[in-house]
Design an enzyme around this catalytic site. Structure first.
Site, short mmCIF file in Angstrom:
data_model
loop_
_atom_site.label_atom_id
_atom_site.label_comp_id
_atom_site.label_asym_id
_atom_site.label_seq_id
_atom_site.Cartn_x
_atom_site.Cartn_y
_atom_site.Cartn_z
N ARG A 1 63.28 4.99 -40.88
CA ARG A 1 62.78 5.54 -39.61
C ARG A 1 63.33 4.76 -38.42
O ARG A 1 63.65 5.33 -37.37
CB ARG A 1 61.25 5.52 -39.60
CG ARG A 1 60.60 6.44 -40.63
CD ARG A 1 59.08 6.33 -40.62
NE ARG A 1 58.52 6.92 -39.41
CZ ARG A 1 57.83 6.25 -38.50
NH1 ARG A 1 57.64 4.94 -38.63
NH2 ARG A 1 57.36 6.85 -37.43
N LYS B 1 40.04 31.34 -52.30
CA LYS B 1 39.49 31.84 -51.04
C LYS B 1 39.80 30.92 -49.87
O LYS B 1 39.34 31.16 -48.76
CB LYS B 1 37.98 32.03 -51.17
CG LYS B 1 37.61 33.17 -52.13
CD LYS B 1 36.12 33.45 -52.10
CE LYS B 1 35.78 34.64 -52.97
NZ LYS B 1 34.31 34.93 -52.96
N ALA C 1 24.88 41.13 -49.80
CA ALA C 1 25.75 41.06 -50.96
C ALA C 1 24.99 40.28 -52.04
O ALA C 1 23.84 39.88 -51.83
CB ALA C 1 27.06 40.38 -50.60
N GLY D 1 22.68 40.10 -44.57
CA GLY D 1 23.82 40.11 -45.49
C GLY D 1 23.36 40.21 -46.93
O GLY D 1 23.02 39.20 -47.55
N MET E 1 25.04 37.24 -53.27
CA MET E 1 24.50 35.93 -52.88
C MET E 1 23.30 36.07 -51.97
O MET E 1 22.28 35.38 -52.14
CB MET E 1 25.60 35.10 -52.20
CG MET E 1 26.62 34.51 -53.14
SD MET E 1 25.98 33.16 -54.17
CE MET E 1 25.77 31.85 -52.95
N GLY E 2 23.39 36.97 -50.98
CA GLY E 2 22.28 37.18 -50.06
C GLY E 2 21.04 37.70 -50.75
O GLY E 2 19.92 37.22 -50.54
N SER F 1 25.94 26.03 -52.81
CA SER F 1 26.81 26.08 -53.98
C SER F 1 26.01 26.37 -55.24
O SER F 1 24.92 25.84 -55.43
CB SER F 1 27.56 24.76 -54.17
OG SER F 1 28.37 24.82 -55.32
N ASN G 1 30.34 30.37 -46.51
CA ASN G 1 31.38 29.37 -46.75
C ASN G 1 32.23 29.17 -45.51
O ASN G 1 33.47 29.25 -45.57
CB ASN G 1 32.27 29.82 -47.92
CG ASN G 1 32.18 28.86 -49.10
OD1 ASN G 1 31.62 27.78 -48.99
ND2 ASN G 1 32.71 29.27 -50.23
N LYS H 1 30.38 20.70 -48.00
CA LYS H 1 30.59 21.83 -48.91
C LYS H 1 32.08 22.07 -49.13
O LYS H 1 32.52 22.37 -50.25
CB LYS H 1 29.93 23.08 -48.34
CG LYS H 1 30.19 24.37 -49.14
CD LYS H 1 29.73 24.26 -50.59
CE LYS H 1 29.57 25.60 -51.28
NZ LYS H 1 30.75 26.43 -51.30
N GLU I 1 36.04 20.68 -56.72
CA GLU I 1 35.94 21.75 -57.72
C GLU I 1 37.34 22.25 -58.13
O GLU I 1 37.61 22.44 -59.32
CB GLU I 1 35.12 22.90 -57.15
CG GLU I 1 35.00 24.13 -58.00
CD GLU I 1 34.30 25.25 -57.26
OE1 GLU I 1 34.82 26.38 -57.27
OE2 GLU I 1 33.24 25.00 -56.64
N TYR I 2 38.22 22.43 -57.15
CA TYR I 2 39.60 22.82 -57.46
C TYR I 2 40.24 21.79 -58.39
O TYR I 2 40.91 22.13 -59.37
CB TYR I 2 40.43 22.90 -56.18
CG TYR I 2 40.44 24.24 -55.48
CD1 TYR I 2 39.25 24.87 -55.09
CD2 TYR I 2 41.63 24.86 -55.16
CE1 TYR I 2 39.28 26.09 -54.43
CE2 TYR I 2 41.67 26.08 -54.50
CZ TYR I 2 40.49 26.69 -54.13
OH TYR I 2 40.52 27.89 -53.48
N HIS J 1 33.28 19.45 -51.48
CA HIS J 1 32.76 19.86 -52.80
C HIS J 1 33.70 20.87 -53.45
O HIS J 1 34.07 20.76 -54.62
CB HIS J 1 31.36 20.45 -52.64
CG HIS J 1 30.88 21.26 -53.81
ND1 HIS J 1 31.33 22.55 -54.06
CD2 HIS J 1 30.00 20.99 -54.79
CE1 HIS J 1 30.74 23.02 -55.15
NE2 HIS J 1 29.93 22.09 -55.61
N ASN J 2 34.12 21.88 -52.67
CA ASN J 2 35.00 22.91 -53.21
C ASN J 2 36.38 22.36 -53.55
O ASN J 2 37.02 22.78 -54.51
CB ASN J 2 35.13 24.07 -52.22
CG ASN J 2 33.86 24.90 -52.16
OD1 ASN J 2 32.82 24.52 -52.67
ND2 ASN J 2 33.94 26.04 -51.51
#
Length: 471
Positions: free
Chosen positions: A446, A261, A12, A10, A14-15, A129, A103, A183, A190-191, A186-187
């Site tokens: 309830r 994503k 791309a 891969g 990152m790879g 990351s 991811n 991870k 991050e948001y 972590h994301n």
């Protein structure tokens, strides 16, 4: 060339960058990409003259690796990962190691961690990351899987990882999907971090109409204190960047529709499944979704009214209050993320060391920040700490900023400025510190419509009341 120590599929960005990082640290790497043109371009470009072997068939690629083979897959999450694994398997031997560095959603990693060992292969799901720069110069690395497989790649992962205060930002986190779960959280954090920052910007922009140059000064100042972090640093830099064609600030030319994503959404979904409250992260996800409704928002702005922005107070007071509110909200966001990790660890048997999770986030990754040292210290003091908010240090940090925090949220509400994440953080704090919440009325409701029963404060057991008049 002798057989290569590692293989990567891969190419791309990152790879490619990860390959260059691995090779720079003394390891030979074979590479393969689904499209031959991409492999040739890399061979003639970044890989030229380096200890990197380009391969143009899967058989050649796998055959070029020393045993046990260690293959890193850097392709799009989901079905592409499964497809690539199926393509590799016919050429592998028992005991070979497959490393998913993408991811991937942790349930996929859990599934692969069960399926692949049945065929004799070892599988490691690894969160990486740091973006393109981190992949090249040192990311935060979050591996999970069989310990014996990790031990065989630990030296390489340590070499290529980011370093914070002399320590490698990598650690074995636990079995199966532990790495990709960490991870994912972590994301999610991050948001939350990003949304809190943009809300701080929005409040100051609307109330004080500050220039981009002034925002640069503000964020530069904030980055010297408790908010010192990668995200504050890059936000500072964004404000001065100009478009060479128009001469205008690029920030003012960007459409206000945020992309995603799915990793933040995955965090919220998992938190709901586990019953672990993450309102700041949830609000950040929802804010991005709301931003995508641009056409509807434009139409609504013409027919829905709200208060006119009319802040008449001291600008410097508000700027400082926003700094304090941002930090207090940030603490709540991390508190939610760490509590979610604890819940997941208990549910899935990951045996996560929360101190290690915070430690390896100190460098390389998107949420790296000075105060991660303080989070690491909190879990050193008490490995069973249920929530950051009850740690003595963080309790003091939040309580000392309460007045400023409430002032900022109040200012946003009075001026009709949406602050979903910041107000959710404050509400989370108030709910968590409340000895009693109005859930007693929910239980009564309830029981009224569904006979769900309820517990009482004065005696043990479960009870039901006939609520209908006359019963």
């Amino acid at each position: 060339m002798d057989k290569c120590q590692f293989g990567l599929i891969g190419l791309a960005v990152m790879g490619e960058n990860l390959v260059l990082n691995i090779e720079r640290n003394g390891y030979s790497v074979a590479v393969f990409n689904r499209t031959t043109e991409k492999t040739k371009k890399f061979a003639d470009g970044g890989a030229r003259g380096k200890n990197i072997k380009p391969c143009y068939s899967m058989e050649d690629f796998v055959g070029s690796l020393e045993s046990p083979r260690k293959i890193i897959i850097m392709v799009k999450a989901g079905a592409p990962v499964d497809a690539m694994i199926e393509n590799i398997k016919p050429y592998l031997d028992q005991g070979d190691i497959i490393i998913d560095g993408g991811n991937s959603h942790f349930p996929d990693t859990e599934r692969r961690s069960v399926e692949l060992p049945k065929e004799g292969f070892r599988f490691i799901g690894t969160g990486v990351s740091g973006g393109e720069h981190g992949a090249l110069w040192g990311p935060s690395i979050m591996p999970g899987g069989p310990r014996d497989a990790y031990d065989e790649i630990e030296q390489m992962l340590t070499a290529i990882s980011a370093k914070a205060e002399g320590e490698a930002c990598v650690s074995y986190l636990g079995p199966r999907g532990a790495g990709h779960y960490v991870k994912m959280v972590h994301n999610g954090i991050e948001y939350g971090d990003m949304q809190l920052i943009v809300e701080s910007y929005d409040i100051l922009k609307r109330t004080l109409n500050l220039s981009n140059e002034k925002f640069y000064e503000i964020f530069a100042d904030w980055n010297t204190g408790e908010l010192d972090s990668y995200l504050i640093e890059i936000t500072r830099d964004i404000f001065l960047k100009k478009d060479p064609e128009t001469g205008k600030h690029i920030i003012d030319l960007i459409q206000d529709k945020a992309g995603q994503k799915g990793t933040g959404k995955w965090t919220s979904q998992s938190a709901l499944d586990l019953g672990s409250p993450t309102p700041t992260i949830n609000s950040a996800v929802e804010s991005r979704i709301l931003s995508a409704y641009k056409d509807e928002r434009v139409a609504a702005s013409k027919v829905l009214s709200g208060p006119e922005v009319n802040y008449t107070g001291d600008p410097d007071q508000l700027i400082d209050a926003v700094r304090q509110a941002l930090y207090a909200s940030k603490i709540c966001s991390y508190a939610q993320g760490m509590s979610l990790l604890r819940s997941a660890s208990d549910e899935y048997g990951y045996d996560l060391d929360l101190k290690e999770c915070a430690r390896i986030w100190r460098g390389g990754c998107i949420i790296r920040a000075r105060f991660l040292n303080l989070i690491t210290d909190a879990f050193k003091r008490n490995p069973k700490l249920p929530n950051l908010l009850v740690d003595d240090f963080f309790k003091g940090e939040v309580q000392s900023r309460q007045d400023a925090w409430r002032f900022v949220v109040k200012t946003a509400v009075e001026n009709g400025i949406p602050a979903l994440a910041m107000s959710s953080s404050l509400a989370y704090y108030d709910a968590y510190r409340s000895e009693r919440l109005p859930a007693n009325l929910i239980q009564a409701q309830r029981d009224y419509f569904g006979a769900h029963t309820y517990e009482r404060v004065d005696k043990e057991g479960w009870f039901h009341t006939e609520w209908m008049p006359g019963q």
